[in-house]
Design a protein around this motif. Structure first.
Motif, PDB file in Angstrom:
ATOM      1  N   GLN A  25     -23.123 -25.873   9.616  1.00 14.70           N
ATOM      2  CA  GLN A  25     -21.800 -25.383  10.019  1.00 14.70           C
ATOM      3  C   GLN A  25     -21.871 -24.607  11.319  1.00 14.70           C
ATOM      4  O   GLN A  25     -21.037 -24.788  12.217  1.00 14.70           O
ATOM      5  CB  GLN A  25     -21.219 -24.507   8.901  1.00 14.70           C
ATOM      6  CG  GLN A  25     -20.822 -25.277   7.659  1.00 14.70           C
ATOM      7  CD  GLN A  25     -20.458 -24.366   6.498  1.00 14.70           C
ATOM      8  OE1 GLN A  25     -20.806 -23.198   6.468  1.00 14.70           O
ATOM      9  NE2 GLN A  25     -19.749 -24.914   5.521  1.00 14.70           N
ATOM     10  N   GLU A  42     -22.657 -26.947  14.327  1.00 15.00           N
ATOM     11  CA  GLU A  42     -21.462 -27.667  14.782  1.00 15.00           C
ATOM     12  C   GLU A  42     -20.588 -26.789  15.669  1.00 15.00           C
ATOM     13  O   GLU A  42     -20.093 -27.234  16.710  1.00 15.00           O
ATOM     14  CB  GLU A  42     -20.666 -28.155  13.577  1.00 15.00           C
ATOM     15  CG  GLU A  42     -19.426 -28.962  13.965  1.00 15.00           C
ATOM     16  CD  GLU A  42     -18.635 -29.432  12.764  1.00 15.00           C
ATOM     17  OE1 GLU A  42     -17.652 -30.177  12.971  1.00 15.00           O
ATOM     18  OE2 GLU A  42     -18.981 -29.046  11.636  1.00 15.00           O
ATOM     19  N   LYS A  43     -20.419 -25.525  15.268  1.00 11.69           N
ATOM     20  CA  LYS A  43     -19.604 -24.603  16.060  1.00 11.69           C
ATOM     21  C   LYS A  43     -20.254 -24.315  17.414  1.00 11.69           C
ATOM     22  O   LYS A  43     -19.574 -24.248  18.446  1.00 11.69           O
ATOM     23  CB  LYS A  43     -19.388 -23.296  15.295  1.00 11.69           C
ATOM     24  CG  LYS A  43     -18.518 -23.442  14.054  1.00 11.69           C
ATOM     25  CD  LYS A  43     -18.387 -22.120  13.309  1.00 11.69           C
ATOM     26  CE  LYS A  43     -17.634 -22.287  11.991  1.00 11.69           C
ATOM     27  NZ  LYS A  43     -16.219 -22.641  12.202  1.00 11.69           N
ATOM     28  N   TYR A  67     -22.270 -26.300  19.018  1.00 12.10           N
ATOM     29  CA  TYR A  67     -22.158 -27.519  19.822  1.00 12.10           C
ATOM     30  C   TYR A  67     -20.776 -27.632  20.462  1.00 12.10           C
ATOM     31  O   TYR A  67     -20.648 -27.962  21.646  1.00 12.10           O
ATOM     32  CB  TYR A  67     -22.425 -28.740  18.935  1.00 12.10           C
ATOM     33  CG  TYR A  67     -22.256 -30.061  19.645  1.00 12.10           C
ATOM     34  CD1 TYR A  67     -23.224 -30.529  20.526  1.00 12.10           C
ATOM     35  CD2 TYR A  67     -21.112 -30.833  19.434  1.00 12.10           C
ATOM     36  CE1 TYR A  67     -23.067 -31.738  21.194  1.00 12.10           C
ATOM     37  CE2 TYR A  67     -20.942 -32.053  20.091  1.00 12.10           C
ATOM     38  CZ  TYR A  67     -21.920 -32.500  20.965  1.00 12.10           C
ATOM     39  OH  TYR A  67     -21.753 -33.682  21.622  1.00 12.10           O
ATOM     40  N   LYS A  68     -19.737 -27.339  19.675  1.00 10.86           N
ATOM     41  CA  LYS A  68     -18.371 -27.425  20.200  1.00 10.86           C
ATOM     42  C   LYS A  68     -18.122 -26.392  21.295  1.00 10.86           C
ATOM     43  O   LYS A  68     -17.328 -26.640  22.215  1.00 10.86           O
ATOM     44  CB  LYS A  68     -17.364 -27.244  19.067  1.00 10.86           C
ATOM     45  CG  LYS A  68     -17.294 -28.428  18.113  1.00 10.86           C
ATOM     46  CD  LYS A  68     -16.276 -28.209  17.016  1.00 10.86           C
ATOM     47  CE  LYS A  68     -16.177 -29.426  16.100  1.00 10.86           C
ATOM     48  NZ  LYS A  68     -15.204 -29.206  14.997  1.00 10.86           N
TER      49      LYS A  68
END
Length: 279
Positions: free
Chosen positions: A240, A243-244, A246-247
């Motif tokens: 989780q 992913e954050k 990476y964004k």
């Protein structure tokens, strides 16, 4: 679970599976969060750790609950509360373990309790204008790491901050764990402890307890290493956060220092997630 503790060292399931297949070893592994024993499951497609099933002693829990309730009831009566046990409320929808006064009830929880059942009972007390104080038995004692099932039992006031009440009927004591905080990234707890005798003097001391609150210290580098391990193991939390990051086109090195330094309140997300959700 893809990692566990072996002799207090964090090991990966994939590595341990390889060792066991080569050397036919038998090891004892433990969960790094709750400290319970876990079993290494070896499968062709993947290996992982699984918690061992717990054997519930309902007879023991029932005895613990009955004795705890009787001791607290007796202490309250001797402290001049007009306490009543097993009082039916809300047209029979609710039965209070101990109704100390028209505005105060005590619930002693020794058996498992899910969040929906707790919310139902708590909301009934709320609607009746009764403050419900929850005191937990051995099953729910706070240890080193916070469990999600324990969150419902926390209360807060100005003197004690977030606090947690435990009962030990064998020792005839109440144990107050107060000024409870979580480390910045991990689920490791820090708290202070004060013990009170389960008698009128002990209850009066509890009512008037005004502690000096400590300021805890944390190793920011250890918090950072924990996060790196979560990312490397691809745990749920790690995935989780990855992913954050990476964004946001960020790495761990881009995170501000407070993320690894500031303690956080119970029932809040880790500081990394908090920061990434805000920015």
């Amino acid at each position: 679970m893809y990692a566990a503790l072996l002799n207090n060292v964090l090991v990966l399931a994939v590595d341990e599976a390889q060792k066991q297949q080569n050397k036919n070893l038998s090891q004892k592994y433990f969960c790094p969060h709750c400290q319970r024993e876990v079993q290494l499951i070896i499968k062709k497609e993947r290996s992982y750790f699984k918690h061992l099933a717990q054997v519930t002693n309902m007879s023991g829990e029932n005895k613990e609950h009955a004795l705890s309730k009787e001791l607290l009831y007796t202490a309250l009566r001797k402290t001049h509360f007009d306490a009543q046990m097993e009082t039916s409320l809300a047209n029979g929808q609710l039965r209070a373990d101990i109704l100390a006064s028209p505005k105060l009830a005590f619930e002693i929880q020794c058996a498992p309790l899910n969040k929906s059942e707790f919310r139902h009972r708590h909301s009934l007390y709320w609607n009746l204008g009764i403050k419900d104080i929850w005191i937990v038995g051995k099953r729910h004692y706070l240890e080193q790491n916070l469990k999600k099932s324990q969150l419902i039992f926390f209360r807060n006031n100005q003197a004690w901050r977030d606090y947690y009440l435990e009962i030990n009927p064998q020792q005839e004591i109440l144990r107050l764990k107060y000024n409870v905080l979580l480390e910045p990234v991990t689920n490791k707890l820090h708290y202070q402890i004060q013990v009170f005798n389960l008698n009128p003097v002990g209850l009066r001391n509890l009512w008037h307890f005004q502690p000096n609150l400590q300021k805890y210290q944390v190793n920011a580098q250890k918090q950072k290493e924990y996060l790196q391990l979560q990312l490397a193991q691809k745990s749920l939390k790690g995935m989780q956060i990855a992913e954050k990051l990476y964004k946001k086109r960020q790495t761990i090195e881009d995170l501000p220092s407070w993320v690894f330094q500031n303690f956080r309140a119970v029932n809040t997300c880790d500081n990394v997630t908090k920061y990434l959700n805000q920015t």
